[in-house]
Design an enzyme around this catalytic site. Structure first.
Site, PDB file in Angstrom:
ATOM      1  N   CYS A 153      -1.849 -30.387  19.472  1.00  0.00           N
ATOM      2  CA  CYS A 153      -2.952 -31.348  19.338  1.00  0.00           C
ATOM      3  C   CYS A 153      -2.504 -32.539  18.489  1.00  0.00           C
ATOM      4  O   CYS A 153      -1.656 -33.297  18.917  1.00  0.00           O
ATOM      5  CB  CYS A 153      -4.196 -30.638  18.795  1.00  0.00           C
ATOM      6  N   HIS A 213      -4.868 -25.604  22.300  1.00  0.00           N
ATOM      7  CA  HIS A 213      -4.650 -24.849  21.056  1.00  0.00           C
ATOM      8  C   HIS A 213      -4.352 -23.372  21.327  1.00  0.00           C
ATOM      9  O   HIS A 213      -5.278 -22.552  21.303  1.00  0.00           O
ATOM     10  CB  HIS A 213      -5.904 -24.916  20.189  1.00  0.00           C
ATOM     11  N   GLU A 229      -3.131 -21.301  19.332  1.00  0.00           N
ATOM     12  CA  GLU A 229      -3.426 -20.519  18.118  1.00  0.00           C
ATOM     13  C   GLU A 229      -4.902 -20.140  18.023  1.00  0.00           C
ATOM     14  O   GLU A 229      -5.291 -19.344  17.176  1.00  0.00           O
ATOM     15  CB  GLU A 229      -2.967 -21.287  16.869  1.00  0.00           C
TER      16      GLU A 229
END
Lengths: 221, 76
Positions: A87, A195, A197
């Site tokens: 990002c 994302h 994560e």
């Protein structure tokens, strides 16, 4: 495997990526402040997290890309150290010149915050070994400036060299050729807007993101 | 010494903000607007005698992203 996470003023996914890296590698990452001059010598991966470094002043990622620690990140990336930018981290990597192109305001002008379908590129890099080429995965996005732009020659070159790691499988932000993530020519630097994560366990609605880290661990360790 | 740096999007780079402005203007009844492009204006106060080469370097290294933007330097 020892890893590092670079933290800028305004980073806000630094703790998320730290949790993901710790869960997968079994070792807490070293958090490196943007004013530090160097990364620890013994890290096998450095992550540039999402967020709004320097409040997105000037351009998203522009100021962060010129911070002291980034000189060492660029230097070490040139020597083959794996670098993962997510990002805002992707924006920082393009601004730092580690990846081609730029990320501009989303075509619809809206901040897009939802799960999206991604197609894993044909690229066989250390970052995509956890996936099959052409596989569709679901990972969240949350960004305002994710519209990937490069001139047609650069886009042809990126595709020709097989640098596209992930493409959007649906309309998200107007990115050229649906590019959601790409690697450098050497294959050791990945920038991606989605994302991974934020998708590492059942409570997140799936673990499609975790597989990126698991594959990376197997490829690097 | 005061300098003004104009940073503009390169021709051909799609400008969603410019498009939104264009549409908003036509929504207000201004029918003659055929385009809008959004750029930045940066005012710098620098030492007298700062070389052109240094100002160029400032633009290339930070103020403009030359992948997508052009810049123009004007001395006030």
């Amino acid at each position: 495997m020892k890893t590092a996470v670079v933290v800028f003023p305004g980073s806000n996914c630094d703790r998320d990526i730290a949790v993901a890296l710790e869960q997968v590698t079994g070792t807490k990452p070293v958090m490196v402040w943007h004013r530090d001059a160097t990364l620890p010598d013994d890290v096998s991966l450095v992550a540039i997290p999402g967020g709004f470094s320097y409040g997105d002043y000037l351009r998203s990622g522009a100021i962060a890309a010129r911070s002291p620690i980034m000189r060492d990140v660029v230097d070490r990336a040139g020597k083959g150290l794996p670098v993962l930018g997510i990002c805002n981290g992707f924006q920082v990597l393009t601004e730092a010149g580690l990846l081609p192109g730029a990320l501009m305001r989303n075509a619809g002008l809206d901040f897009v915050c939802r799960d999206v379908a991604l197609t894993v590129g044909e690229t066989r890099s250390i970052f995509t070994t956890g996936y099959s080429a052409g596989e569709t995965v679901r990972v969240p996005v949350a960004h305002h400036d994710g519209n990937y732009v490069a001139d047609p020659e650069t886009l042809d070159r990126i595709e020709g060299e097989g640098q596209v790691a992930f493409r959007y499988a649906e309309r998200v932000n107007g990115s050229a050729r649906d590019i959601a993530g790409l690697v450098n020519t050497a294959g050791n630097v990945l920038g991606m807007m989605p994302h991974p994560e934020r998708r590492i366990e059942a409570a997140h609605g799936g673990d499609d993101g975790r597989r990126l880290f698991e594959g990376l661990l197997r490829a690097v360790a | 010494m005061k300098l003004t740096i104009h940073v503009t999007l390169k021709p051909g780079v799609l400008d969603p903000q410019g498009k939104a402005i264009e549409h908003a203007l036509s929504g207000l009844g201004f029918s003659g607007v055929h385009g809008a492009r959004v750029g930045k204006l940066i005012e710098l106060d620098v030492d007298e005698g700062t070389s052109d080469a240094d100002v160029e370097a400032m633009c290339r290294k930070l103020l403009a992203n030359t992948v997508i933007e052009n810049y123009r330097i004007a001395r006030a």
